[in-house]
Design an enzyme around this catalytic site. Structure first.
Site, PDB file in Angstrom:
ATOM      1  N   CYS A 203      -1.783   2.522  10.733  1.00  0.00           N
ATOM      2  CA  CYS A 203      -3.210   2.493  10.717  1.00  0.00           C
ATOM      3  C   CYS A 203      -3.530   2.305  12.164  1.00  0.00           C
ATOM      4  CB  CYS A 203      -3.321   1.069   9.703  1.00  0.00           C
ATOM      5  SG  CYS A 203      -4.981   0.517  10.160  1.00  0.00           S
TER       6      CYS A 203
ATOM      7  N   CYS B 264      -5.564  -1.067  12.625  1.00  0.00           N
ATOM      8  CA  CYS B 264      -4.606  -2.138  12.795  1.00  0.00           C
ATOM      9  C   CYS B 264      -4.055  -2.236  14.207  1.00  0.00           C
ATOM     10  CB  CYS B 264      -3.472  -1.723  11.767  1.00  0.00           C
ATOM     11  SG  CYS B 264      -4.077  -1.776   9.908  1.00  0.00           S
TER      12      CYS B 264
END
Length: 97
Positions: free
Chosen positions: A23, A26
């Site tokens: 991600c 993230c």
């Protein structure tokens, strides 16, 4: 190893970061959380949970997107948001809830 319930029942606020290695947002959150820990030190506990390795926990807490941040105080969820959150906003949220 502590259970999730034991982790969120700490006497200090606990910020949970549900994330995934693949991600992009993230990865953006990682240095923000590091900087947050540098500022707040022992005023907050930051726990990172990989959704791919903890699918049942992510499902239990209805994590649909990553990153999803949750703030717990004395075992109660007091705040939740998906997406990138700035260090300044996180400090305000932690200190105001």
């Amino acid at each position: 190893m502590s259970t999730f319930q034991e982790i969120i029942n700490k006497p200090i606020p606990v910020l949970i970061d549900f994330y995934a290695d693949w991600c992009g947002p993230c990865k953006t959150m990682m240095p923000i959380l590091d900087a947050l820990k540098d500022v707040l030190k022992n005023e907050v506990s930051i726990i990172k949970i990989n959704v791919d390795k903890n699918q049942s926990l992510a499902a239990k807490y209805n994590v649909r997107g990553v990153p999803t941040l949750m703030l717990y105080k004395e075992g109660k969820q007091v705040w939740r948001q998906s997406g990138v959150v700035s260090k300044e906003d996180l400090i305000k949220i932690i200190k105001s809830t």
